[in-house]
Design a protein around this motif. Structure first.
Motif, PDB file in Angstrom:
ATOM      1  N   UNK A 170      -7.704  -4.127  -0.910  1.00 28.03           N
ATOM      2  CA  UNK A 170      -8.365  -5.426  -1.010  1.00 28.03           C
ATOM      3  C   UNK A 170      -7.507  -6.585  -0.511  1.00 28.03           C
ATOM      4  N   UNK A 171      -6.214  -6.311  -0.262  1.00 27.57           N
ATOM      5  CA  UNK A 171      -5.317  -7.371   0.211  1.00 27.57           C
ATOM      6  C   UNK A 171      -5.323  -7.444   1.730  1.00 27.57           C
ATOM      7  N   UNK A 172      -5.663  -8.603   2.310  1.00 26.74           N
ATOM      8  CA  UNK A 172      -5.730  -8.712   3.775  1.00 26.74           C
ATOM      9  C   UNK A 172      -4.371  -8.577   4.452  1.00 26.74           C
ATOM     10  N   UNK A 187      -2.020  -6.149   3.677  1.00 29.80           N
ATOM     11  CA  UNK A 187      -1.451  -4.798   3.633  1.00 29.80           C
ATOM     12  C   UNK A 187      -1.886  -3.979   4.838  1.00 29.80           C
ATOM     13  N   UNK A 188      -1.051  -3.016   5.230  1.00 29.25           N
ATOM     14  CA  UNK A 188      -1.403  -2.113   6.332  1.00 29.25           C
ATOM     15  C   UNK A 188      -2.648  -1.315   5.975  1.00 29.25           C
ATOM     16  N   UNK A 189      -2.826  -1.024   4.702  1.00 26.92           N
ATOM     17  CA  UNK A 189      -3.944  -0.201   4.258  1.00 26.92           C
ATOM     18  C   UNK A 189      -5.272  -0.949   4.451  1.00 26.92           C
ATOM     19  N   UNK A 190      -5.294  -2.222   4.112  1.00 25.71           N
ATOM     20  CA  UNK A 190      -6.486  -3.038   4.320  1.00 25.71           C
ATOM     21  C   UNK A 190      -6.799  -3.182   5.809  1.00 25.71           C
ATOM     22  N   UNK A 191      -5.760  -3.464   6.595  1.00 25.66           N
ATOM     23  CA  UNK A 191      -5.957  -3.650   8.032  1.00 25.66           C
ATOM     24  C   UNK A 191      -6.527  -2.392   8.674  1.00 25.66           C
ATOM     25  N   UNK A 192      -5.966  -1.250   8.311  1.00 22.66           N
ATOM     26  CA  UNK A 192      -6.414   0.014   8.903  1.00 22.66           C
ATOM     27  C   UNK A 192      -7.843   0.333   8.484  1.00 22.66           C
ATOM     28  N   UNK A 193      -8.124   0.268   7.179  1.00 21.65           N
ATOM     29  CA  UNK A 193      -9.463   0.612   6.700  1.00 21.65           C
ATOM     30  C   UNK A 193     -10.515  -0.329   7.295  1.00 21.65           C
ATOM     31  N   UNK A 194     -10.195  -1.623   7.354  1.00 25.46           N
ATOM     32  CA  UNK A 194     -11.156  -2.596   7.874  1.00 25.46           C
ATOM     33  C   UNK A 194     -11.456  -2.352   9.343  1.00 25.46           C
ATOM     34  N   UNK A 195     -10.418  -2.154  10.146  1.00 25.25           N
ATOM     35  CA  UNK A 195     -10.622  -1.989  11.580  1.00 25.25           C
ATOM     36  C   UNK A 195     -11.258  -0.634  11.913  1.00 25.25           C
ATOM     37  N   UNK A 196     -10.838   0.424  11.200  1.00 29.53           N
ATOM     38  CA  UNK A 196     -11.455   1.728  11.437  1.00 29.53           C
ATOM     39  C   UNK A 196     -12.927   1.713  11.031  1.00 29.53           C
TER      40      UNK A 196
END
Length: 584
Positions: free
Chosen positions: A471-473, A475-484
């Protein structure tokens, strides 16, 4: 197809499989038992399966995960997984491959103790069926071997009961020099039994004892298992390590004709139960051999595109796509009724055998060294003559793409997204590993705890820790999940991304990887163009040859493409999906 026609076909397949085996029953009787075991009756056979039918389309995206890749407190992990899917994957993922969810003794599930029950630490059959209700369920059929702690193997040791004659044995004096192995452990396991000392065949480990399919009771047992999984909601079957199924001493014991015929027999039975059920063969072998598992559209519906991960990752870290391009040009289009299963990360590592003959030894060596520099581990195999060769690279895909042969750089996320953009546009069904979806980094702590290299890419996330990161814009995890997720949603809307839509490789130099897709009705064209280098690249519009009468749009950036421009500018690792129609 009448009962007689089906029976005759199954008998014919059995006659081939067991031609050199002294069976305890006639093949006519065995054929009847198999048809009855899968649950077929004469009334089920009014409408035969239609050959060359595609039971998939551009909306199919498979997520690969362990049942406990995401956990929360005392909640059953399969329940947590279902909640995660509904919250984060509702509009992107429509099929889920839950890696072996059965009781097991080793190899993170692939040493099965009991095929008929769900591991209590994960949940129960109700939890599996709940996921299968909303998502196409892909389940493993671990068909080559089972756990040495299974009841079947205990009965083998005792010399009585079910399983007492299920296992393949050999003599240490046999010529086993040609046997192909994915491991360097001893092939034979010395085991004391009620019938004396036996040497049990173990392709993978001494806790994974190989079945003897020369015994038809083994085949019957697995058809009964398949029936159970279908009843519980399975729509896709992954035949694990199936290339090693049939053994003949004095041969390489891989890809034997009997193995192919067993798969064709399983296909015959399953497609009469439900023609939409898909069989996927997991054969981590050189590309030419892998392609044979399509048969004549009568064997596997889909095969793992094992050459794609090493070639695509090597392309992005080397900044040169010539090997990937040459491979793609050599790949035959999958005929209707078959399709490729594309993936670039899985619970296992990046296999190197499928790159043999595609990358040179020097290229593979450089690739291995780069991955080691990025924290990867190497698993080895014994080649002919006893020499050790790298078998697979163990590393998360996110960390594998943290840089190039020059070292880590600032393009990690962009390079990672580029890899998926290339894979998502290709002919075939995409499979995305849960840790790719989450942008997970190497788990060194788990490697230290288990002593297994593959653990580096098998992190177990606590949902209470993961959710704030997703949920944090920042973090790498947010960036990856959002873009994928954005890429997946775009892909799912495009008819030209149907798994069997036309594909043609473009010639745009070694820093630009491109291919053209055209929908089955020929109305939509998409030119997929990716900069696989860390420098900006220019693509001449004349090299892509967009039709001047159409309006063109980059589906990724949503920007219209002006045909009056002489060229396109692509930033490092940028992908464009240039389409003459927009279906989003």
């Amino acid at each position: 197809m009448t009962w007689k026609l089906l029976h005759d076909k199954v008998k014919h397949q059995l006659d081939f499989i067991y031609a050199d085996v002294d069976l305890p029953m006639p093949t006519e009787e065995l054929a009847t038992s198999l048809i009855q075991t899968i649950g077929l009756e004469a009334s089920d056979l009014d409408k035969p399966p239609t050959p060359h039918s595609n039971y998939w389309d551009e909306e199919d995206i498979i997520m690969i995960t362990y049942g406990d890749s995401i956990i929360e407190g005392d909640e059953r992990p399969l329940v947590t997984l279902n909640r995660f899917l509904h919250r984060y994957c509702k509009n992107t993922i429509n099929k889920v491959h839950i890696l072996p969810f059965f009781p097991y003794s080793s190899d993170d599930g692939f040493s099965v103790i009991d095929y008929s029950s769900v591991n209590e630490s994960l949940g129960n059959w109700d939890d599996i069926e709940a996921i299968a209700k909303d998502y196409g369920l892909m389940t493993d059929l671990v068909i080559n071997h089972c756990s040495a702690r299974s009841a079947w193997f205990s009965n083998f040791i005792k010399g009585e009961g079910p399983g007492s004659d299920f296992f393949f044995t050999a003599d240490p004096t046999d010529d086993l020099s040609m046997v192909t192995r994915p491991r360097i452990s001893p092939l034979l396991r010395e085991t004391e039994t009620a019938n004396g000392t036996q040497y049990v065949w173990c392709t993978f480990s001494h806790d994974q004892v190989d079945f003897d399919f020369r015994n038809p009771k083994v085949l019957l047992a697995f058809i009964e298992i398949i029936k159970l999984y279908i009843d519980k909601g399975a729509k896709l079957f992954r035949l694990d390590a199936v290339a090693f199924l049939w053994k003949i001493v004095g041969t390489n014991c891989i890809n034997l004709d009997q193995t192919h015929e067993v798969i064709r027999l399983i296909r015959t039975l399953i497609e009469h139960v439900d023609p939409s059920i898909i069989i996927i063969t997991e054969t981590n072998i050189p590309n030419r051999e892998n392609l044979t598992y399509f048969g004549n559209a009568n064997e596997a519906h889909s095969i793992y595109n094992f050459s794609l991960p090493p070639l695509l990752v090597n392309t992005l870290v080397s900044g040169d796509c010539k090997y990937l391009k040459n491979w793609m040009m050599s790949m035959p289009p999958a005929q209707n009724g078959t399709t490729y299963f594309n993936f670039i990360a899985s619970h296992d590592g990046i296999g190197l055998r499928p790159a043999e003959g595609l990358l040179s030894d020097d290229e593979i060596s450089d690739f291995v060294h780069t991955m080691q520099h990025f924290g990867g581990k190497i698993s080895w195999r014994a080649s002919e003559g006893g020499q050790q060769k790298p078998y697979e690279i163990n590393i998360t895909l996110f960390d594998a793409l943290q840089g190039t042969i020059k070292g880590p750089d600032k393009w990690q996320v962009d390079r990672f997204i580029c890899a998926h953009a290339i894979m998502l546009g290709m002919e075939g069904i995409p499979g995305i590993y849960v840790h790719s979806l989450l942008g997970t980094s190497n788990d060194y702590e788990k490697v230290a705890n288990t002593g297994q290299n593959r653990s580096i890419n098998r992190r177990r996330w606590d949902l209470s820790e993961l959710e704030p990161l997703l949920d944090s814009p920042y973090s790498q995890h947010h960036k990856v999940l959002t873009r994928l997720s954005q890429l997946i949603r775009v892909r799912k809307a495009q008819p030209a991304f149907h798994p069997n839509a036309t594909q043609f490789t473009l010639q745009l130099g070694n820093q630009i990887f491109g291919y053209w897709r055209q929908s089955l009705d020929r109305k939509q064209s998409i030119f997929c163009v990716s900069n696989i280098s860390d420098e900006e690249q220019t693509v001449l519009m004349s090299d892509i040859n967009l039709i001047g009468t159409d309006n063109w749009l980059d589906l990724v950036s949503r920007q219209e493409i002006s045909l009056s421009s002489a060229f396109l500018q692509l930033k490092p690792y940028q992908t464009m999906w240039l389409s003459n129609q927009d279906f989003e």
